[in-house]
Design a protein around this motif. Structure first.
Motif, PDB file in Angstrom:
ATOM      1  N   ARG A 146      -4.318  16.507   7.407  1.00 14.02           N
ATOM      2  CA  ARG A 146      -5.220  15.489   7.979  1.00 14.02           C
ATOM      3  C   ARG A 146      -5.572  14.363   7.003  1.00 14.02           C
ATOM      4  NH1 ARG A 146      -6.925  20.260   9.485  1.00 14.02           N
ATOM      5  NH2 ARG A 146      -8.802  20.282   8.249  1.00 14.02           N
ATOM      6  N   GLU A 147      -4.925  14.324   5.853  1.00 14.53           N
ATOM      7  CA  GLU A 147      -5.191  13.244   4.896  1.00 14.53           C
ATOM      8  C   GLU A 147      -4.647  11.926   5.444  1.00 14.53           C
ATOM      9  OE1 GLU A 147      -4.209  12.051   0.247  1.00 14.53           O
ATOM     10  OE2 GLU A 147      -3.807  14.080   0.940  1.00 14.53           O
ATOM     11  N   SER A 148      -5.455  10.886   5.373  1.00 12.00           N
ATOM     12  CA  SER A 148      -5.007   9.554   5.768  1.00 12.00           C
ATOM     13  C   SER A 148      -4.262   8.921   4.608  1.00 12.00           C
ATOM     14  CB  SER A 148      -6.197   8.680   6.160  1.00 12.00           C
ATOM     15  OG  SER A 148      -6.803   9.177   7.334  1.00 12.00           O
ATOM     16  N   VAL A 149      -3.145   8.270   4.930  1.00  4.56           N
ATOM     17  CA  VAL A 149      -2.315   7.635   3.911  1.00  4.56           C
ATOM     18  C   VAL A 149      -1.801   6.311   4.445  1.00  4.56           C
ATOM     19  CG1 VAL A 149      -1.565   9.840   2.892  1.00  4.56           C
ATOM     20  CG2 VAL A 149      -0.195   8.784   4.704  1.00  4.56           C
ATOM     21  N   VAL A 150      -1.186   5.547   3.563  1.00  5.13           N
ATOM     22  CA  VAL A 150      -0.453   4.345   3.943  1.00  5.13           C
ATOM     23  C   VAL A 150       0.997   4.580   3.563  1.00  5.13           C
ATOM     24  CG1 VAL A 150      -0.110   1.886   3.484  1.00  5.13           C
ATOM     25  CG2 VAL A 150      -2.432   2.795   3.680  1.00  5.13           C
ATOM     26  N   LEU A 151       1.900   4.468   4.541  1.00  8.14           N
ATOM     27  CA  LEU A 151       3.327   4.594   4.272  1.00  8.14           C
ATOM     28  C   LEU A 151       3.869   3.228   3.878  1.00  8.14           C
ATOM     29  CD1 LEU A 151       4.368   6.741   7.383  1.00  8.14           C
ATOM     30  CD2 LEU A 151       3.751   7.546   5.091  1.00  8.14           C
ATOM     31  N   HIS A 152       4.672   3.179   2.825  1.00  8.07           N
ATOM     32  CA  HIS A 152       5.280   1.931   2.358  1.00  8.07           C
ATOM     33  C   HIS A 152       6.790   2.118   2.366  1.00  8.07           C
ATOM     34  CE1 HIS A 152       5.798  -1.262  -1.006  1.00  8.07           C
ATOM     35  NE2 HIS A 152       5.926  -1.802   0.183  1.00  8.07           N
ATOM     36  N   THR A 153       7.473   1.359   3.206  1.00  4.43           N
ATOM     37  CA  THR A 153       8.918   1.509   3.362  1.00  4.43           C
ATOM     38  C   THR A 153       9.676   0.696   2.323  1.00  4.43           C
ATOM     39  OG1 THR A 153       9.225  -0.359   4.868  1.00  4.43           O
ATOM     40  CG2 THR A 153       8.569   1.753   5.849  1.00  4.43           C
ATOM     41  N   ALA A 154      10.952   1.006   2.202  1.00  4.92           N
ATOM     42  CA  ALA A 154      11.822   0.262   1.284  1.00  4.92           C
ATOM     43  C   ALA A 154      11.977  -1.198   1.734  1.00  4.92           C
ATOM     44  CB  ALA A 154      13.182   0.940   1.191  1.00  4.92           C
ATOM     45  N   ASP A 155      11.749  -1.461   3.028  1.00  2.00           N
ATOM     46  CA  ASP A 155      11.812  -2.830   3.554  1.00  2.00           C
ATOM     47  C   ASP A 155      10.542  -3.619   3.263  1.00  2.00           C
ATOM     48  OD1 ASP A 155      14.325  -2.303   4.630  1.00  2.00           O
ATOM     49  OD2 ASP A 155      13.495  -1.668   6.557  1.00  2.00           O
ATOM     50  N   GLY A 156       9.535  -2.964   2.687  1.00  2.00           N
ATOM     51  CA  GLY A 156       8.290  -3.640   2.348  1.00  2.00           C
ATOM     52  C   GLY A 156       7.221  -3.559   3.415  1.00  2.00           C
ATOM     53  N   ASP A 157       7.463  -2.783   4.479  1.00  2.00           N
ATOM     54  CA  ASP A 157       6.462  -2.635   5.541  1.00  2.00           C
ATOM     55  C   ASP A 157       5.446  -1.558   5.168  1.00  2.00           C
ATOM     56  OD1 ASP A 157       7.726  -4.525   7.182  1.00  2.00           O
ATOM     57  OD2 ASP A 157       9.012  -3.004   8.100  1.00  2.00           O
ATOM     58  N   TYR A 158       4.237  -1.719   5.690  1.00  2.00           N
ATOM     59  CA  TYR A 158       3.155  -0.749   5.494  1.00  2.00           C
ATOM     60  C   TYR A 158       2.724  -0.228   6.861  1.00  2.00           C
ATOM     61  CZ  TYR A 158       2.550  -2.671   0.781  1.00  2.00           C
ATOM     62  OH  TYR A 158       2.736  -3.079  -0.510  1.00  2.00           O
ATOM     63  N   TYR A 159       2.425   1.076   6.925  1.00  2.00           N
ATOM     64  CA  TYR A 159       1.959   1.699   8.155  1.00  2.00           C
ATOM     65  C   TYR A 159       0.792   2.629   7.850  1.00  2.00           C
ATOM     66  CZ  TYR A 159       6.362   0.199  10.259  1.00  2.00           C
ATOM     67  OH  TYR A 159       7.406  -0.551  10.716  1.00  2.00           O
ATOM     68  N   ALA A 160      -0.221   2.602   8.710  1.00  2.00           N
ATOM     69  CA  ALA A 160      -1.279   3.605   8.634  1.00  2.00           C
ATOM     70  C   ALA A 160      -0.678   4.919   9.111  1.00  2.00           C
ATOM     71  CB  ALA A 160      -2.446   3.196   9.531  1.00  2.00           C
ATOM     72  N   ALA A 161      -1.078   6.025   8.497  1.00  2.00           N
ATOM     73  CA  ALA A 161      -0.559   7.330   8.913  1.00  2.00           C
ATOM     74  C   ALA A 161      -1.543   8.418   8.528  1.00  2.00           C
ATOM     75  CB  ALA A 161       0.802   7.596   8.277  1.00  2.00           C
ATOM     76  N   GLN A 162      -1.328   9.578   9.140  1.00  2.00           N
ATOM     77  CA  GLN A 162      -2.134  10.755   8.819  1.00  2.00           C
ATOM     78  C   GLN A 162      -1.198  11.957   8.756  1.00  2.00           C
ATOM     79  OE1 GLN A 162      -5.102  12.197  11.693  1.00  2.00           O
ATOM     80  NE2 GLN A 162      -6.504  12.378   9.968  1.00  2.00           N
ATOM     81  N   VAL A 163      -1.460  12.835   7.787  1.00  2.00           N
ATOM     82  CA  VAL A 163      -0.656  14.044   7.638  1.00  2.00           C
ATOM     83  C   VAL A 163      -1.011  14.991   8.784  1.00  2.00           C
ATOM     84  CG1 VAL A 163      -0.099  16.010   6.169  1.00  2.00           C
ATOM     85  CG2 VAL A 163      -0.617  13.790   5.126  1.00  2.00           C
ATOM     86  N   ARG A 164      -0.043  15.249   9.662  1.00  2.00           N
ATOM     87  CA  ARG A 164      -0.252  16.158  10.790  1.00  2.00           C
ATOM     88  C   ARG A 164       0.098  17.594  10.415  1.00  2.00           C
ATOM     89  NH1 ARG A 164       3.546  16.238  15.852  1.00  2.00           N
ATOM     90  NH2 ARG A 164       3.573  14.015  15.433  1.00  2.00           N
ATOM     91  N   GLY A 165       1.114  17.748   9.578  1.00  2.00           N
ATOM     92  CA  GLY A 165       1.533  19.096   9.223  1.00  2.00           C
ATOM     93  C   GLY A 165       2.242  19.138   7.887  1.00  2.00           C
TER      94      GLY A 165
END
Length: 107
Positions: free
Chosen positions: A34-53
Motif C-alpha cells: 500500500r505504499e504510494s510511489v511515483v513511477l518514472h519510465t525510461a521515456d521520462g514519464d511519471y505516474y502516480a502508483a500504489q503497491v498493491r502486492g
C-alpha cells in the motif's frame, strides 16, 4: 514517498496494473504494501502508483502496482518531496488522483 525508476524494458503507458521485478528498478530498498510511489519510465514519464502486492521469488521480489494518473514532472517531484499545504496546491493533487481513479474504472 519514493521515485521508482524503471528499466527501459518496462512499459507503463496504458496500463492500470503493472507487475515489475525489483531487479528492473533502481530501488535501494524494498517497498511496503500500500505504499504510494511515483513511477518514472525510461521515456521520462511519471505516474502516480500504489503497491498493491508483493511476492517473493528465489532471485527477485515482484511488485504489483496500481497505476494512477500520469503526472507532470513538477507534480511528481512535489509528491516525493512531501506536500505542504502552505507551498503546494493540494486540491490539484487530489484532482489528479481522482482522474487517475476514474481512468482505472473506465472500460
Amino acid at each position: 514517498m519514493e521515485i521508482v525508476v524503471l528499466d527501459a524494458a518496462v512499459g507503463v503507458r496504458g496500463e492500470r496494473a503493472l507487475v515489475v521485478g525489483h531487479s528492473l528498478t533502481q530501488l535501494t530498498r524494498g517497498l511496503e504494501p500500500r505504499e504510494s510511489v511515483v513511477l518514472h519510465t525510461a521515456d521520462g514519464d511519471y505516474y502516480a502508483a500504489q503497491v498493491r502486492g508483493i511476492e517473493f521469488e528465489l532471485d527477485d521480489t515482484i511488485y504489483t502496482f496500481d497505476v494512477g494518473a500520469r503526472l507532470p514532472e513538477d507534480l511528481a517531484l512535489e509528491r516525493v518531496e512531501g506536500l505542504d499545504p502552505v507551498e503546494h496546491d493540494l486540491s490539484l493533487h487530489e484532482l489528479v488522483d481522482l482522474l487517475g481513479e476514474l481512468r482505472g474504472r473506465a472500460s
